[in-house]
Scaffold this motif. Structure first.
Motif, PDB file in Angstrom:
ATOM      1  N   THR A   2       0.963  -1.304   0.125  1.00 23.13           N
ATOM      2  CA  THR A   2      -0.010   0.015  -0.038  1.00 23.13           C
ATOM      3  C   THR A   2       0.961   1.151  -0.054  1.00 23.13           C
ATOM      4  O   THR A   2       2.171   1.235   0.365  1.00 23.13           O
ATOM      5  N   GLU A  48      -3.468   0.192  -2.836  1.00 21.61           N
ATOM      6  CA  GLU A  48      -2.177  -0.521  -3.378  1.00 21.61           C
ATOM      7  C   GLU A  48      -1.632   0.253  -4.512  1.00 21.61           C
ATOM      8  O   GLU A  48      -2.204   0.702  -5.353  1.00 21.61           O
ATOM      9  N   GLU A  54       6.105   0.394  -7.568  1.00 22.37           N
ATOM     10  CA  GLU A  54       6.839  -0.114  -6.426  1.00 22.37           C
ATOM     11  C   GLU A  54       8.307  -0.146  -6.757  1.00 22.37           C
ATOM     12  O   GLU A  54       9.254   0.419  -6.126  1.00 22.37           O
TER      13      GLU A  54
END
Ligand code: GLN
Length: 276
Positions: A2, A48, A54
């Motif tokens: 998250t 998310e 990421e």
């Protein structure tokens, strides 16, 4: 992961690397990766992030942990509410320099001509052009690479300015209503004491003001009379301890109404005067 989780991991990595503003930088990098605002992190911390985001974030955190300036990672710095492209060829615009721009804007009338010496990213000149009408702007810099960035910034902001590559007034012609400059003003002996981000990643030629840091003020003040109209003004950004010296130089050169203006930290930041 998250938003909240990845932010925490980024912050911890920067803290471990001894980055002063770990919290802020971890957040700004996350916002740049996800194109989100501070609010998104606060309100939607449970969202998310994608795998791609990421990966990019982890990569950027690693760069920042190695003391690469945040702005070299994101490629931009905000100045006067405008977004400027930056890289290792230009000084990253500093918030302190907004004082110089604001001081000039107080006196700037539409249709004026402005010369910005050591223009770098062009942040001073382009902000002045953006917040005035029909002014003619010229920016000079000794670095052609810096001018490449300045030209891109002008294009992105939809502004017209002329950029000249030369040593201060070397390629400058004509006379101006305003000459402005934030020249390199750090004494050579103090460069070693600067933080790694500045010392290793910003151009030395944009920082180094030679022995006592005053080298460029001496030259600008000595030469600028040929390039200022009668009643024209010179505005110089200075280091906190240079106010009296630069004021004395300008008075000695015959400037009138020489003033030292302080920044929000109550430190001397700008010296200005009028030429007759
Ligand atoms: N004029 C630019 C700025 O203020 C660059 C200054 C410099 O390179 N010393 O950010």
């Amino acid at each position: 992961m998250t938003y909240a989780e990845i932010y925490r991991s980024g912050r911890e990595a920067l803290e471990a690397a001894g980055i002063g503003e770990a919290e802020l930088d971890a957040r700004l990098l996350l916002e740049a990766v996800c194109h989100t605002s501070r609010n998104d992190l606060l309100v939607h911390g449970d969202r998310e992030i994608t795998e791609e985001q990421e990966k990019q974030y982890q990569g950027w955190i690693a760069l920042r942990a190695s003391h690469i300036p945040l702005q070299h990672i994101t490629g931009v710095q905000e100045f006067m509410g405008l977004e400027f492209l930056v890289n290792e060829d230009v000084l990253i615009p500093r918030q302190d320099t907004e004082i110089l721009v604001e001081e000039v804007l107080r006196e700037l009338t539409d249709g004026s001509s402005i010369l910005d010496l050591c223009t770098g990213s062009g942040c001073i000149l382009l902000s002045l052009l953006r917040f005035s009408n029909d002014c003619v702007g010229v920016g000079s810099d000794i670095s052609e690479k810096a001018l490449t960035i300045a030209r891109k910034n002008a294009d992105r902001l939809g502004l017209h300015a002329k950029f000249l590559c030369g040593d201060l007034f070397e390629r400058v012609e004509g006379k101006y209503d305003f000459i402005v400059s934030n020249p390199p003003y750090i004494a050579s002996g103090e460069i070693d004491g600067l933080m790694e981000e500045v010392r290793l990643h910003e151009p030395l030629s944009a920082l180094d003001g030679h022995e006592d840091g005053l080298f460029f003020y001496r030259r600008i003040i000595k030469e600028c009379g040929d390039y200022l109209k009668r009643g024209g003004s010179l505005y110089l950004e200075i280091g906190w301890d240079q106010g009296n010296a630069v004021k004395a130089m300008m008075e000695g050169a015959g400037f009138h109404e020489v003033r030292v203006t302080k920044d929000y930290a109550e430190l001397d930041r700008v010296v200005s005067g009028v030429w007759f």
